[in-house]
Structure formats: structure tokens, C-alpha cells
Design an enzyme around this catalytic site. Structure first.
Site, PDB file in Angstrom:
ATOM      1  N   HIS A 132       0.832  -1.249  -0.069  1.00 18.70           N
ATOM      2  CA  HIS A 132      -0.099  -0.076  -0.067  1.00 18.70           C
ATOM      3  C   HIS A 132       0.781   1.225   0.101  1.00 18.70           C
ATOM      4  O   HIS A 132       1.865   1.172   0.684  1.00 18.70           O
ATOM      5  CB  HIS A 132      -0.773  -0.122   1.398  1.00 18.70           C
ATOM      6  CG  HIS A 132      -1.800  -1.281   1.252  1.00 18.70           C
ATOM      7  ND1 HIS A 132      -2.247  -1.538   2.653  1.00 18.70           N
ATOM      8  CD2 HIS A 132      -2.358  -2.036   0.341  1.00 18.70           C
ATOM      9  CE1 HIS A 132      -2.955  -2.784   2.722  1.00 18.70           C
ATOM     10  NE2 HIS A 132      -3.147  -2.995   1.030  1.00 18.70           N
ATOM     11  N   HIS A 221       5.648   5.699  -0.065  1.00 17.91           N
ATOM     12  CA  HIS A 221       6.494   4.751   0.088  1.00 17.91           C
ATOM     13  C   HIS A 221       5.517   3.330   0.291  1.00 17.91           C
ATOM     14  O   HIS A 221       4.280   3.573   0.469  1.00 17.91           O
ATOM     15  CB  HIS A 221       7.281   4.690   1.037  1.00 17.91           C
ATOM     16  CG  HIS A 221       6.968   4.646   2.388  1.00 17.91           C
ATOM     17  ND1 HIS A 221       6.522   6.085   2.888  1.00 17.91           N
ATOM     18  CD2 HIS A 221       6.534   3.779   3.403  1.00 17.91           C
ATOM     19  CE1 HIS A 221       5.982   5.772   4.243  1.00 17.91           C
ATOM     20  NE2 HIS A 221       6.113   4.520   4.312  1.00 17.91           N
TER      21      HIS A 221
END
Length: 282
Positions: A132, A221
């Protein structure tokens, strides 16, 4: 109200639903159970192995206290690592695991050091799952806020062009209360401007619902491993060494570790998932 709450799953922790075994007199003090046996990574079918690990993870730490009627809100972009890039990423994961104690597979309570001798299993456990890119903080919301949050997110994010997301840098992050450290792969080039716009849109919705906005300088990230507590200094030394090595090999520090296509944005509330925009499963 009970029916509405039931549609979003139980807001209490999984541990609350499990009955405790009876205490036997004169039994020795309870000890921490060892991690699940490595054989669990050999599933009898293609499904179910990591579901088992997730159900039996025992070291989860809540980022906020549980309150009846609250549901965790998480808005994110799903990411899958291409198969052809997993081997290279696994090599560094093995190196980091051998040098830094306490690393676990992200989202499940399985120690990475148990996978060092079997690269295929490490690839499957650590990199063969959905990751995610968070577009907002994970926060508790009340049941009456759910429909409004989802509707506004869809309104602000409904028209999104397809683009590529480049991940090109190993990085270390620590959560706000310093209870967990994450080994992550950061996006600093392709797709950054688009993701930043998504975050701004999510911030607007959060603000209208009196929710805390995302970090002022967001750094998109995905996290691939975690450890309990703040071990950022020791983990950063390993990451800096890796990035220096990449830079010395033909100036590869900014080369993409892998690229994926933006497909959709997801909003998860409790146990229920809403597709905000785009197409799932692409």
C-alpha cells in the site's frame, strides 16, 4: 444501529473474540509462543497460507486505542511488485535480515530470519502480496461519518488518468509513537506528482471531517518489513550501505527498483473495502 455496525465488521480486536483456555493448577508460567512453523509456507492449495499467518499474528500494536463504535480508516493505492524484480529485492532483504535482528514480514507476524535458507519462500512471504501507498493517516472514524467520507473521496478522486509509479530508493521510517520501524521502498521520481495530488485531495476530505491531515512533506512508499520499537539507526546503516553500493555500480542509486501501473485508490473502513476510483485487480 446494530445492523449498520455489523455491516462494517466487529470494531473490537480479534483477540477479544477468542476464549482463553482454562488455567491448570501448578502449571508453569505462560511463555511467548514460537512463531508458526516454516512448513506453513507450503500451502496444501494455492490459497490460505498467509491468511493463516495473518489470523495468528500476535504482536500487533494498535496505533490508537480501541473505542466501541470507532472504525479504522485507511486510504491507499494498492501496489504489486512485478515478478521479474522480486529476486533482486530479496537479495537485499536477506542481507538486512542477517545484519539487523527482529525484522518481520510486513502485515504478518512472521520473522524474516526463518526464511533466510529458502529464497523461494522469502519471495513468496515477503514480496508476493499486496502493498500500500498510504494517501492519508490511518485514523479512527465514527460509524455516522463513513458514508460521508467515502462519498467525498469518490467525488474528489473520481477522474484519474493512468500513470506509472517508480520505486527507486530503500528507506527507513518510524511510526509517530516509535513503536515500530519499517523497511520501505520510496517513490521519489515517476508518479510522485500524481500521488501528491491524491494526498492533497484526501487531506481536504479529512479536514472537512475534523481528521488529522497527512504529513506536510509526504514521502510516498511501500513498507516490506517491520520491527518492534525504534531500530532506525541500525537499519539506516544497512540501507545507506546498499544505496552507496548501487551508486558505485554505474550510478544506479536513482535507477528504478521496480515500476508498477497506478490502477485504483481504495478506502478501507474496519473490515469493509470501498473502491474509490479506477479498476480493481489490475
Amino acid at each position: 444501529m446494530e445492523a449498520l455496525i455489523a455491516s462494517y465488521g466487529d470494531s473490537s480486536s480479534d483477540s477479544e473474540s477468542e476464549s482463553q483456555p482454562p488455567i491448570v493448577n501448578r502449571s508453569p508460567p505462560a511463555t511467548v509462543l514460537p512463531p508458526p512453523p516454516i512448513d506453513l509456507l507450503n500451502p496444501p492449495t494455492t490459497l490460505g497460507t498467509f491468511d493463516y499467518l495473518e489470523r495468528n499474528s500476535g504482536s500487533r500494536i494498535r496505533s490508537f486505542p480501541h473505542i466501541e463504535g470507532n472504525y479504522a480508516l485507511h486510504v491507499y493505492i494498492p501496489v504489486f511488485i512485478p515478478s521479474e524484480r522480486k529476486k533482486e529485492l530479496t537479495q537485499f532483504l536477506k542481507k538486512a535480515t542477517s545484519l539487523v535482528q527482529g525484522l518481520h514480514v510486513v502485515d504478518i507476524d512472521f520473522p524474516l530470519h526463518l526464511l533466510l535458507k529458502d529464497e523461494e519462500k522469502m519471495v513468496q512471504a515477503a514480496l508476493g502480496r499486496e502493498f500500500h501507498i498510504s494517501l492519508g493517516r490511518t485514523l479512527p472514524i465514527r460509524v455516522h461519518q463513513i458514508d460521508s467520507v467515502v462519498a467525498m473521496l469518490r467525488q474528489k478522486l473520481q477522474f484519474q488518468k493512468r500513470y506509472l509509479i517508480d520505486f527507486n530508493k530503500w528507506e527507513v521510517f518510524v511510526n509517530d509513537d516509535k513503536t515500530r520501524t519499517f523497511l520501505s521502498i520510496e517513490n521519489t521520481t515517476g508518479g510522485l506528482s500524481e500521488i501528491t495530488k491524491h494526498i492533497q485531495a484526501v487531506n481536504e476530505v479529512y479536514k472537512l471531517h475534523n481528521l488529522s491531515e497527512f504529513y506536510k512533506d509526504p514521502r510516498p512508499h511501500i513498507s516490506v518489513a517491520w520491527a518492534v520499537g525504534d531500530i532506525s539507526q541500525s537499519l539506516k546503516r544497512v540501507v545507506e550501505g546498499e544505496m552507496k553500493t548501487r551508486n558505485n555500480v554505474g550510478g544506479l542509486s536513482m535507477r528504478s527498483m521496480f515500476t508498477c501501473k497506478f490502477s485504483n485508490i481504495v478506502c478501507k473502513v474496519g473490515n469493509k473495502t470501498y473502491n474509490i476510483c479506477g479498476s480493481q485487480g489490475q
